[in-house]
Scaffold this motif. Structure first.
Motif, PDB file in Angstrom:
ATOM      1  N   THR A 141       0.832  -1.202   0.000  1.00  0.00           N
ATOM      2  CA  THR A 141       0.000   0.000   0.000  1.00  0.00           C
ATOM      3  C   THR A 141       0.865   1.249   0.000  1.00  0.00           C
ATOM      4  O   THR A 141       0.520   2.263   0.595  1.00  0.00           O
ATOM      5  N   GLY A 142       2.011   1.157  -0.671  1.00  0.00           N
ATOM      6  CA  GLY A 142       2.896   2.304  -0.715  1.00  0.00           C
ATOM      7  C   GLY A 142       2.415   3.335  -1.700  1.00  0.00           C
ATOM      8  O   GLY A 142       1.389   3.178  -2.352  1.00  0.00           O
ATOM      9  N   TYR A 143       3.188   4.392  -1.831  1.00  0.00           N
ATOM     10  CA  TYR A 143       2.867   5.477  -2.754  1.00  0.00           C
ATOM     11  C   TYR A 143       2.853   4.897  -4.154  1.00  0.00           C
ATOM     12  O   TYR A 143       3.771   4.226  -4.570  1.00  0.00           O
ATOM     13  N   GLU A 144       1.796   5.220  -4.905  1.00  0.00           N
ATOM     14  CA  GLU A 144       1.675   4.707  -6.269  1.00  0.00           C
ATOM     15  C   GLU A 144       2.619   5.494  -7.161  1.00  0.00           C
ATOM     16  O   GLU A 144       2.289   6.564  -7.658  1.00  0.00           O
ATOM     17  N   THR A 145       3.822   4.983  -7.364  1.00  0.00           N
ATOM     18  CA  THR A 145       4.784   5.782  -8.111  1.00  0.00           C
ATOM     19  C   THR A 145       5.170   5.166  -9.446  1.00  0.00           C
ATOM     20  O   THR A 145       5.843   5.802 -10.223  1.00  0.00           O
ATOM     21  N   THR A 148       3.999   7.236 -12.285  1.00  0.00           N
ATOM     22  CA  THR A 148       4.561   8.579 -12.132  1.00  0.00           C
ATOM     23  C   THR A 148       6.047   8.565 -12.431  1.00  0.00           C
ATOM     24  O   THR A 148       6.559   9.469 -13.091  1.00  0.00           O
TER      25      THR A 148
ATOM     26  N   TYR B  29       7.863  18.399  -6.711  1.00  0.00           N
ATOM     27  CA  TYR B  29       7.563  17.544  -5.578  1.00  0.00           C
ATOM     28  C   TYR B  29       7.431  18.331  -4.287  1.00  0.00           C
ATOM     29  O   TYR B  29       6.590  18.047  -3.450  1.00  0.00           O
ATOM     30  N   GLU B  33       3.396  19.193  -5.345  1.00  0.00           N
ATOM     31  CA  GLU B  33       2.921  17.796  -5.327  1.00  0.00           C
ATOM     32  C   GLU B  33       1.668  17.616  -4.488  1.00  0.00           C
ATOM     33  O   GLU B  33       0.700  16.991  -4.914  1.00  0.00           O
ATOM     34  N   MET B  37      -1.575  16.053  -6.351  1.00  0.00           N
ATOM     35  CA  MET B  37      -1.850  14.623  -6.177  1.00  0.00           C
ATOM     36  C   MET B  37      -3.302  14.282  -5.877  1.00  0.00           C
ATOM     37  O   MET B  37      -3.807  13.283  -6.358  1.00  0.00           O
ATOM     38  N   ASN B 124      -0.837   5.043   0.652  1.00  0.00           N
ATOM     39  CA  ASN B 124      -0.534   6.225   1.459  1.00  0.00           C
ATOM     40  C   ASN B 124      -0.417   7.503   0.628  1.00  0.00           C
ATOM     41  O   ASN B 124       0.217   8.470   1.031  1.00  0.00           O
ATOM     42  N   ASN B 125      -1.088   7.507  -0.536  1.00  0.00           N
ATOM     43  CA  ASN B 125      -1.141   8.715  -1.362  1.00  0.00           C
ATOM     44  C   ASN B 125      -2.023   9.774  -0.709  1.00  0.00           C
ATOM     45  O   ASN B 125      -2.877   9.455   0.115  1.00  0.00           O
ATOM     46  N   GLY B 188       6.408  10.404  -2.706  1.00  0.00           N
ATOM     47  CA  GLY B 188       6.849   9.958  -4.022  1.00  0.00           C
ATOM     48  C   GLY B 188       8.106   9.118  -4.064  1.00  0.00           C
ATOM     49  O   GLY B 188       8.761   9.044  -5.077  1.00  0.00           O
TER      50      GLY B 188
END
Lengths: 174, 211
Positions: A141-145, A148, B29, B33, B37, B124-125, B188
């Protein structure tokens, strides 16, 4: 106590051999939630797997005829799993995975219990066609990178090359 | 020799260009950001259409069990955390597709109202569980399911290894809501996170509010 893998979970679910309705719920759960011995080691369902099994049994019925057919297939699957000496399905050779997948597909085609092996895990369908997904509790569930990062990387490259070419062009024209 | 000089100039120009491009990305960023986001997340949410089959679950109040369960992939509730100004849809299941849409409910856990462990996950966005670490002990969390509304109060939080399944106990003695996301929650930075930030909340009140 070791935890059952997905295949063993499915095996445990189907090792009933009798009409589900003939048993009390307590007896049924006792059969499913017992300890299974595979490769000289004891295995049992984890608490989250028990929740999934309980929910499946509440929604679906397994007839005696289907149970007989399933039991024959389950024997085949058990022999394959015992031959590996462990229940870690992800580490089985592809040929073994294919063999187990074929057994699961035979069960699906010959009984009302619909199940397939997918990349995400063992997928069982309820009698109404909805899915029962069996997988692991903790997800990424980390940052969706990923997207990106690719887009950002390409953007940097394009800007850098473009700027460079413009500078070159300007200098050439001077 | 002239060619070598041109090559060196080209290389130095390229290096300068990369430097300015990197400055641009860093500015994005650190300055923009957070503002951008939530809109990106919104685009992801509206662009990815899953099996949005909304089945109305039926609930047996006396038995504290659902009679009809929502199908996998269907939205069945809304999660509200006023202390961090968060409202998110909750889906049955927690695969990658679902986690792009909102909060995923692990199928191996109980549903709200069933007096057991409920396991929710989200990325965690910004716009999802980005501010999960800002929830304080005592804060109220509300789950508005299609079959009733349930309230929980935060009791504690833990930072655990993703492989520590004992931190996510599935039990049927009390109603325990567990919400988790990857840790650390930073901006990020790509790569696999090996820890999870977990919030534990217990159900408050016995009555189920129905709209």
């Amino acid at each position: 106590m070791k935890k059952l893998s997905l295949i063993a979970l499915f095996v445990g679910l189907l090792v009933l051999g009798t009409n589900v309705k003939a048993m009390t719920e307590a007896e049924l759960k006792g059969k499913l939630f017992q300890t299974f011995e595979i490769g000289g080691k004891d295995y049992t369902l984890s608490d989250d797997q028990k929740v999934i099994v309980e929910r499946y049994l509440e929604k679906n019925e397994i007839s005696e005829a289907d149970a007989d057919t399933i039991w024959a297939k389950v024997q085949k699957a058990l022999n394959v799993i015992k031959g590996q000496g462990n229940t870690n399905f992800t580490k089985y050779p592809q040929s073994v995975k294919n063999e187990l997948k074929a057994i699961v597909e035979e069960i699906s085609s010959e009984t009302k219990v619909k199940a397939t092996l997918t990349k995400e895990g063992l997928e069982v369908k309820n009698s109404d066609g909805t899915k029962v997904i069996i997988d692991t509790p903790v997800k990424r569930t980390g940052y969706e990178t990923s997207k990106t990062a690719i887009i950002a990387g390409l953007s940097i490259l394009i800007v850098a090359v473009g700027t460079c070419l413009v500078i070159k062009q300007v200098k050439t024209s001077e | 020799m002239i060619k070598n000089v041109n090559k060196k100039k080209f290389a130095s120009n390229l290096a300068i260009s990369f430097f300015f491009a990197a400055i641009f990305v860093l500015c994005y960023y650190f300055l923009l950001e957070d503002k951008i986001m939530p809109y990106v997340s919104l685009i992801n949410t509206t662009a990815v259409r899953g099996e949005d089959i909304e089945i109305i679950a039926k609930y047996n109040i006396e038995a504290k069990r659902l009679i009809d369960y929502p199908s996998y992939g269907s939205k069945y509730a809304t999660l509200e955390i006023p202390s961090i100004n968060l409202t998110l849809p909750v889906y049955h299941g927690d695969n990658k597709k679902i986690l792009r849409l909102g909060v995923g409910h692990y199928t191996g856990s109980y549903f709200p109202g069933e007096n057991g462990s409920i396991l929710y996950a989200a990325h965690n966005n910004a716009g999802l569980f980005h501010d999960l670490d800002k929830i304080k002990v005592g804060d109220i969390i509300t789950i508005k399911a299609t079959y009733g509304t349930f309230k929980y109060q935060m009791k504690e939080y833990k930072i655990v290894k993703e492989t520590d399944l004992s931190a996510f106990p599935i039990q049927h003695d009390k109603e325990l809501l567990m919400m988790y996301t990857c840790w650390p929650i930073d901006k990020g930075i790509a790569g696999h996170k090996k820890e999870r930030y977990v919030v534990y909340a217990e159900k408050i009140g016995d009555e189920i509010e129905k709209e």
